[in-house]
Design a protein around this motif. Structure first.
Motif, PDB file in Angstrom:
ATOM      1  N   GLN A  91       0.836  -1.197   0.000  1.00 45.38           N
ATOM      2  CA  GLN A  91       0.000   0.000   0.000  1.00 45.38           C
ATOM      3  C   GLN A  91       0.871   1.247   0.000  1.00 45.38           C
ATOM      4  O   GLN A  91       1.931   1.270   0.609  1.00 45.38           O
ATOM      5  CB  GLN A  91      -0.915   0.015   1.237  1.00 45.38           C
ATOM      6  N   ASN A  92       0.400   2.257  -0.690  1.00 42.13           N
ATOM      7  CA  ASN A  92       1.006   3.580  -0.662  1.00 42.13           C
ATOM      8  C   ASN A  92      -0.155   4.555  -0.753  1.00 42.13           C
ATOM      9  O   ASN A  92      -0.559   4.960  -1.832  1.00 42.13           O
ATOM     10  CB  ASN A  92       1.996   3.761  -1.808  1.00 42.13           C
ATOM     11  N   ASN A  93      -0.703   4.892   0.408  1.00 40.22           N
ATOM     12  CA  ASN A  93      -1.906   5.710   0.450  1.00 40.22           C
ATOM     13  C   ASN A  93      -1.739   6.830   1.476  1.00 40.22           C
ATOM     14  O   ASN A  93      -0.617   7.160   1.842  1.00 40.22           O
ATOM     15  CB  ASN A  93      -3.129   4.829   0.756  1.00 40.22           C
ATOM     16  N   GLU A  97       3.438   4.291   3.314  1.00 35.89           N
ATOM     17  CA  GLU A  97       3.852   3.165   2.482  1.00 35.89           C
ATOM     18  C   GLU A  97       4.123   1.970   3.384  1.00 35.89           C
ATOM     19  O   GLU A  97       4.950   2.030   4.286  1.00 35.89           O
ATOM     20  CB  GLU A  97       5.114   3.538   1.702  1.00 35.89           C
ATOM     21  N   TYR A  98       3.408   0.877   3.120  1.00 35.24           N
ATOM     22  CA  TYR A  98       3.501  -0.295   3.980  1.00 35.24           C
ATOM     23  C   TYR A  98       2.986  -1.522   3.241  1.00 35.24           C
ATOM     24  O   TYR A  98       2.361  -1.424   2.192  1.00 35.24           O
ATOM     25  CB  TYR A  98       2.702  -0.098   5.275  1.00 35.24           C
ATOM     26  N   GLN A  99       3.256  -2.679   3.830  1.00 43.85           N
ATOM     27  CA  GLN A  99       2.733  -3.939   3.317  1.00 43.85           C
ATOM     28  C   GLN A  99       1.752  -4.483   4.349  1.00 43.85           C
ATOM     29  O   GLN A  99       2.048  -4.513   5.540  1.00 43.85           O
ATOM     30  CB  GLN A  99       3.862  -4.945   3.092  1.00 43.85           C
ATOM     31  N   ILE A 131       1.057  -4.856   9.872  1.00 43.86           N
ATOM     32  CA  ILE A 131       1.695  -4.197   8.730  1.00 43.86           C
ATOM     33  C   ILE A 131       3.201  -4.364   8.856  1.00 43.86           C
ATOM     34  O   ILE A 131       3.719  -4.647   9.937  1.00 43.86           O
ATOM     35  CB  ILE A 131       1.305  -2.699   8.634  1.00 43.86           C
ATOM     36  N   ALA A 132       3.891  -4.197   7.734  1.00 52.42           N
ATOM     37  CA  ALA A 132       5.348  -4.349   7.739  1.00 52.42           C
ATOM     38  C   ALA A 132       5.952  -3.438   6.687  1.00 52.42           C
ATOM     39  O   ALA A 132       5.285  -3.020   5.748  1.00 52.42           O
ATOM     40  CB  ALA A 132       5.739  -5.795   7.467  1.00 52.42           C
ATOM     41  N   GLU A 133       7.233  -3.156   6.870  1.00 46.14           N
ATOM     42  CA  GLU A 133       8.030  -2.447   5.870  1.00 46.14           C
ATOM     43  C   GLU A 133       8.670  -3.479   4.961  1.00 46.14           C
ATOM     44  O   GLU A 133       8.533  -4.682   5.178  1.00 46.14           O
ATOM     45  CB  GLU A 133       9.118  -1.627   6.552  1.00 46.14           C
TER      46      GLU A 133
END
Length: 145
Positions: A91-93, A97-99, A131-133
């Motif tokens: 995601q980039n919202n 920015e994250y997964q 969530i994760a980087e």
């Protein structure tokens, strides 16, 4: 009488200089190998710290949006969940920015163990978000309606 007259002059012989240089080169190679890996590894904690701070900022943004909207009904709650993203997506919202590793409703049994809220029958809606980087260190939090 033929006598050799050897004078002793101060200084180093060529053999002493070569041995000293050889020892210095060997010690230098050992130190370079040790320090080289130490210097290259020294940036790893800083990168992890920066990634963790960025991930915490994303979590703060999600939690802040949750507190502002406070989804009261199921439709708003599901819309909020969809805005975070589905599990396994990048995601980039507005949050950052994250997964998304996990984004689903859960409940707890009588023993306090986490179980999936398959039918949406939990007495309180509990949304678990993981969530994760890109580095892969996850951050987990629960949002309770």
């Amino acid at each position: 009488m033929n006598r050799l007259n050897i004078k002793s002059e101060p200084g180093f012989t060529l053999v002493e200089v070569i041995i000293t240089l050889l020892v210095a080169v060997i010690l230098g190679a050992v130190m370079l190998q040790y320090l080289g890996s130490a210097v290259s590894q020294s940036s790893t904690p800083m990168k992890r710290l920066q990634a963790g701070a960025a991930l915490q900022a994303v979590a703060d943004n999600i939690i802040g949006a949750f507190r502002q909207t406070a989804p009261a009904n199921s439709a708003a709650w599901n819309d909020f969940q969809a805005g975070i993203g589905t599990a396994g997506t990048d995601q980039n919202n507005a949050y950052g920015e994250y997964q998304v590793r996990y984004n689903d409703f859960i409940q707890f049994d009588a023993a306090g163990n986490e179980i999936p809220d398959v039918y949406g029958t939990a007495p309180e809606d509990i949304l678990k978000v993981v969530i994760a980087e890109a580095s892969g260190d996850p951050l987990t939090f629960l949002l309770i309606r």
